[in-house]
Write an enzyme that holds these catalytic residues in place. Structure first.
Site, PDB file in Angstrom:
ATOM      1  N   LYS A 136       0.804  -1.218   0.000  1.00 26.75           N
ATOM      2  CA  LYS A 136       0.000   0.000   0.000  1.00 26.75           C
ATOM      3  C   LYS A 136       0.842   1.275   0.000  1.00 26.75           C
ATOM      4  O   LYS A 136       0.378   2.332  -0.457  1.00 26.75           O
ATOM      5  CB  LYS A 136      -0.945   0.012   1.188  1.00 26.75           C
ATOM      6  CG  LYS A 136      -2.142  -0.918   1.063  1.00 26.75           C
ATOM      7  CD  LYS A 136      -3.165  -0.379   0.078  1.00 26.75           C
ATOM      8  CE  LYS A 136      -4.467  -1.156   0.154  1.00 26.75           C
ATOM      9  NZ  LYS A 136      -5.513  -0.586  -0.722  1.00 26.75           N
ATOM     10  N   SER A 180       0.537  -9.769  -0.672  1.00 27.44           N
ATOM     11  CA  SER A 180       0.344  -8.326  -0.612  1.00 27.44           C
ATOM     12  C   SER A 180       0.723  -7.676   0.714  1.00 27.44           C
ATOM     13  O   SER A 180       0.988  -6.470   0.760  1.00 27.44           O
ATOM     14  CB  SER A 180      -1.108  -7.985  -0.948  1.00 27.44           C
ATOM     15  OG  SER A 180      -1.995  -8.627  -0.052  1.00 27.44           O
TER      16      SER A 180
END
Length: 350
Positions: free
Chosen positions: A71, A322
């Site tokens: 992110k 992720s």
């Protein structure tokens, strides 16, 4: 031939989508913008997992990224591009945890104030980390959607710049840099499996991958407890959910982005869902075999491969891990889920 394609990406554009579009040259520009700060995370192979899956798997280890997830790429690209009045009142965001840390880190690095709204059930580790990176944190609501709505109201009052976790082209461009790294690290990828919440990660990556080589299959993975993108992609069920649940808190989003979905619809080959048992099994495998403790969203793509739901038959399959901001207190819960679900899998037992 493929590296010639890579060179052309600097000037190539994605097709227009509903009057708006994401350009691959913007992903390349984001890559250059992020180079001084973000890690070039490894693309790992595992002989054990290759044997289990019957194909070659390449794990893009964004759990080893700064702030513990991918992110930071989108948040930093967005915030470093802010100018003038957009910087004056600081930034505000909503997040289930990882975007919060990326925004907090990026804002502090740019000398900006940051205020982050997070769901009430956000893992404590993510809340504390966000505060440690310098942001003010407000906990509210059941899921990302409620936190998002509260953040939007606050933004209208304060005039801070809203940093959306996925529905923003500069954020998507930052996330798309993962795909650029992956094809540099393995030019022979023929399938890439990517977790999906609001869709910013897969939209950015799919845009880059399909313009690099249209033959690469792109498969999205959602939690069974939050299948908004799956429903919309398949044209079935509700595309805006009333409730979401599951252990993959990073992808528990009630509605896919309005900007992300046209890109998903155009470039993604398939979207599948995985159960909490599938995800927990992947978490435990990663912990026991690779000594990596990854979070639920970070294990979702691997879960889809392990369970057979992704249907990968390629020779070189990329899997996006992720994030790694998992709650240590939940290891025993993950173990119980994995044990309950292991009979569903076509792999060796735990």
């Amino acid at each position: 031939m493929k590296f010639q394609n890579l060179k052309r990406l600097k000037t190539q554009e994605c097709d227009e989508n509903n009057g708006d579009f994401l350009q691959t040259k913007d992903i390349v520009a984001a890559f250059e913008n992020l180079l001084p700060v973000v890690h070039r995370t490894p693309l790992n192979e595992s002989a054990t997992f290759n044997e289990m899956a019957g194909t070659r798997l390449y794990f893009k280890m964004e759990n080893l990224q700064r702030t513990g997830s991918f992110k930071i790429r989108g948040a930093l690209n967005k915030i470093t591009n802010l100018t003038g009045d957009a910087r004056k009142n600081g930034v505000i965001a909503a997040s289930a945890g990882n975007h919060a840390q990326g925004v907090a880190f990026s804002a502090t690095k740019q000398g900006l104030k940051a205020k982050i709204y997070m769901p009430e059930k956000t893992p404590l580790a993510k809340v504390l980390a966000t505060k440690a990176y310098g942001a003010e944190v407000v906990l509210t609501g059941e899921s990302f959607q409620e936190a998002y709505e509260a953040a939007v109201l606050d933004q209208q009052i304060t005039g801070a710049t809203f940093i959306h976790p996925f529905d923003d082209y500069e954020v998507m461009a930052g996330q798309g840099t993962i795909a650029l790294e992956m094809i540099q690290q393995c030019a022979d990828l023929d399938t890439v499996v990517i977790p999906v919440g609001g869709g910013g990660l897969i939209a950015g990556m799919a845009c880059l991958l399909k313009n690099y080589d249209p033959k690469i299959r792109v498969i999205g993975v959602q939690s069974e407890g939050a299948p908004a993108a799956y429903n919309r992609f398949k044209g079935m069920g509700n595309s805006r959910l009333e409730h979401v649940s599951g252990i993959a808190d990073g992808i528990l989003v009630k509605e896919t982005g309005q900007l992300t979905f046209p890109l998903i619809s155009k470039y993604v080959d398939d979207v599948v869902t995985v159960s909490d048992e599938d995800i927990a099994t992947a978490i435990i495998y990663m912990l026991e075999r690779e000594k990596m403790f990854v979070e639920g969203a970070g294990a979702a793509a691997f879960a889809a491969v392990l369970s057979g739901k992704a249907g990968v038959s390629g020779k070189h399959v990329g899997i996006v891990v992720s994030g790694g901001n998992a709650d240590l207190d939940k290891i025993s819960h993950f173990k119980r889920l994995a044990t309950a679900g292991k009979k569903k899998h076509r792999v060796v037992s735990l």
